[in-house]
Enzyme design. Structure first.
Site, PDB file in Angstrom:
ATOM      1  N   CYS A  12       0.856  -1.182   0.000  1.00 51.24           N
ATOM      2  CA  CYS A  12       0.000   0.000   0.000  1.00 51.24           C
ATOM      3  C   CYS A  12       0.898   1.239   0.000  1.00 51.24           C
ATOM      4  O   CYS A  12       2.120   1.133   0.115  1.00 51.24           O
ATOM      5  CB  CYS A  12      -0.907   0.003   1.231  1.00 51.24           C
ATOM      6  SG  CYS A  12       0.007   0.127   2.798  1.00 51.24           S
ATOM      7  N   HIS A  41       5.307  -6.238   8.484  1.00 46.18           N
ATOM      8  CA  HIS A  41       5.027  -7.630   8.838  1.00 46.18           C
ATOM      9  C   HIS A  41       5.264  -8.548   7.641  1.00 46.18           C
ATOM     10  O   HIS A  41       4.346  -9.204   7.134  1.00 46.18           O
ATOM     11  CB  HIS A  41       3.585  -7.764   9.352  1.00 46.18           C
ATOM     12  CG  HIS A  41       3.433  -7.326  10.772  1.00 46.18           C
ATOM     13  ND1 HIS A  41       2.286  -6.765  11.275  1.00 46.18           N
ATOM     14  CD2 HIS A  41       4.307  -7.363  11.821  1.00 46.18           C
ATOM     15  CE1 HIS A  41       2.460  -6.484  12.561  1.00 46.18           C
ATOM     16  NE2 HIS A  41       3.673  -6.838  12.901  1.00 46.18           N
ATOM     17  N   CYS A  96       3.062   5.727   8.834  1.00 48.85           N
ATOM     18  CA  CYS A  96       2.102   5.992   7.761  1.00 48.85           C
ATOM     19  C   CYS A  96       1.335   7.277   8.068  1.00 48.85           C
ATOM     20  O   CYS A  96       0.869   7.468   9.197  1.00 48.85           O
ATOM     21  CB  CYS A  96       1.125   4.822   7.650  1.00 48.85           C
ATOM     22  SG  CYS A  96      -0.234   5.127   6.510  1.00 48.85           S
ATOM     23  N   GLU A 126       0.251  -1.161  15.774  1.00 49.61           N
ATOM     24  CA  GLU A 126      -0.435   0.096  15.440  1.00 49.61           C
ATOM     25  C   GLU A 126      -1.339   0.544  16.591  1.00 49.61           C
ATOM     26  O   GLU A 126      -1.362   1.720  16.955  1.00 49.61           O
ATOM     27  CB  GLU A 126      -1.268  -0.069  14.167  1.00 49.61           C
ATOM     28  CG  GLU A 126      -1.965   1.221  13.756  1.00 49.61           C
ATOM     29  CD  GLU A 126      -2.914   1.048  12.586  1.00 49.61           C
ATOM     30  OE1 GLU A 126      -3.995   1.653  12.618  1.00 49.61           O
ATOM     31  OE2 GLU A 126      -2.572   0.304  11.635  1.00 49.61           O
ATOM     32  N   THR A 164      -6.271   0.954  11.223  1.00 50.53           N
ATOM     33  CA  THR A 164      -6.449   1.204   9.783  1.00 50.53           C
ATOM     34  C   THR A 164      -6.787  -0.043   8.979  1.00 50.53           C
ATOM     35  O   THR A 164      -7.302   0.058   7.867  1.00 50.53           O
ATOM     36  CB  THR A 164      -5.178   1.834   9.178  1.00 50.53           C
ATOM     37  OG1 THR A 164      -4.055   0.974   9.446  1.00 50.53           O
ATOM     38  CG2 THR A 164      -4.920   3.219   9.742  1.00 50.53           C
ATOM     39  N   SER A 220       0.640 -10.319   9.840  1.00 50.72           N
ATOM     40  CA  SER A 220       0.062  -9.144   9.193  1.00 50.72           C
ATOM     41  C   SER A 220      -1.449  -9.116   9.394  1.00 50.72           C
ATOM     42  O   SER A 220      -2.169 -10.001   8.937  1.00 50.72           O
ATOM     43  CB  SER A 220       0.384  -9.159   7.692  1.00 50.72           C
ATOM     44  OG  SER A 220      -0.426  -8.245   6.991  1.00 50.72           O
ATOM     45  N   ASN A 222      -3.741  -7.013   8.130  1.00 50.50           N
ATOM     46  CA  ASN A 222      -4.545  -6.847   6.916  1.00 50.50           C
ATOM     47  C   ASN A 222      -4.559  -8.116   6.075  1.00 50.50           C
ATOM     48  O   ASN A 222      -5.544  -8.418   5.406  1.00 50.50           O
ATOM     49  CB  ASN A 222      -4.080  -5.628   6.113  1.00 50.50           C
ATOM     50  CG  ASN A 222      -2.743  -5.827   5.442  1.00 50.50           C
ATOM     51  OD1 ASN A 222      -2.667  -6.349   4.337  1.00 50.50           O
ATOM     52  ND2 ASN A 222      -1.665  -5.421   6.104  1.00 50.50           N
ATOM     53  N   SER A 263       1.818  -5.581   3.085  1.00 49.38           N
ATOM     54  CA  SER A 263       3.257  -5.671   3.357  1.00 49.38           C
ATOM     55  C   SER A 263       3.957  -6.697   2.468  1.00 49.38           C
ATOM     56  O   SER A 263       5.092  -7.081   2.745  1.00 49.38           O
ATOM     57  CB  SER A 263       3.485  -6.038   4.830  1.00 49.38           C
ATOM     58  OG  SER A 263       2.963  -5.048   5.675  1.00 49.38           O
TER      59      SER A 263
END
Length: 279
Positions: A12, A41, A96, A126, A164, A220, A222, A263
């Site tokens: 991203c 990650h 970020c 995060e 996020t 990770s 996401n 990632s």
């Protein structure tokens, strides 16, 4: 075997930016570059930086004074900046920008006397970082069930933010419930647009194929959300590299879909695609 790749897969904006900033710093210095926690990650990507001399540490106390410290894209608690200043460290801040915005919102509302609510995983770096901008006082909610068992004080004011990378549907369901529970609450939809787009794109592809392969780090957040989105629709295989693919199992499927976490670098995605094309 037909292979389709999701329209939105891989690095991203925030990760691309962080990795470039970190690489530029590693290139400039032969030694004395420290990352406070893994840059991203994805251990394969991080390994390439460590080969160039990056040292990954988990505690700021282990970084010698006057050295260079990279703050990773997940961000860090507010106190880390003070500690870094006391140690006279040069900070390379790759947080970020979307996460930085959350830090600003949380700090602002905390200083106004609001209780902070974070939708996310309390163990994720995060969320640990976000909580550090309200003196570690945040109410952290990971699931709808957890929230329904909580008691809230309606004499207080609340401000809500989100990790996020959480699932947008989870965010909406929790927001709807809290709207009924609380009289004064400020909602901030801080889910990254790339997270939403990546999950939507994975869902659309999963509807067109016989199985999905999700590439990304085991830690990770996401990536795990992508796995959940895909496995609700078709058989889904979560891997970090091509070496984890089960050839005999995959040969049963005619149409394969591929997506990847934020990632996951392109070279890992390309390795998987090339491997599958040669089966």
């Amino acid at each position: 075997m037909n292979i389709k790749i999701a329209k939105n897969a891989g690095f991203c904006f925030g990760v691309k930016r962080a990795m470039k900033m970190a690489w530029d710093e590693v290139e400039k210095n032969d030694s004395g570059i420290y990352a406070l926690g893994p840059l991203i990650h994805n251990k394969q990507a991080v390994a390439k930086y460590e080969e160039k001399g990056l040292k990954t540490v988990n505690e700021i106390d282990t970084i010698p004074n006057h050295e260079n410290m990279i703050i990773r894209s997940h961000g860090v608690p507010e106190n880390i900046y003070k500690e870094a200043k006391d140690k006279k460290l040069k900070i390379v801040d790759t947080t970020c920008p979307f996460v930085k915005k959350i830090h600003t919102v949380v700090s602002e509302y905390h200083n106004k006397g609001y209780e902070i609510i974070v939708i996310g995983d309390m163990k994720h770096p995060e969320v640990i970082g976000i909580n550090g901008w309200c003196e570690n006082s945040a109410i952290i909610i990971k699931t709808l069930e957890q929230m329904e068992n909580m008691e809230f004080d309606n004499s207080k004011r609340y401000c809500l933010v989100a990790q996020t990378t959480i699932n947008p549907e989870l965010y909406i369901s929790i927001v709807n419930k809290l709207s009924d529970k609380l009289e004064e609450i400020v909602f901030n939809d801080t889910i990254c647009s790339a997270t939403k787009t990546r999950q939507e794109s994975a869902k659309e592809l999963a509807k067109e194929v016989d199985c999905m392969i999700v590439i990304g780090g085991k830690h990770s957040s996401n990536t795990q959300k992508l796995v959940k989105v895909c496995e609700d629709l078709v058989p889904t295989f979560a891997i970090e590299t091509k070496d984890e693919l089960d050839v005999n199992t995959l040969k049963k499927y005619k149409n394969l879909g591929i997506t990847a976490g934020a990632s996951t670098p392109n070279w890992i995605i390309e390795e998987v695609v090339t491997f599958l094309e040669n089966l």
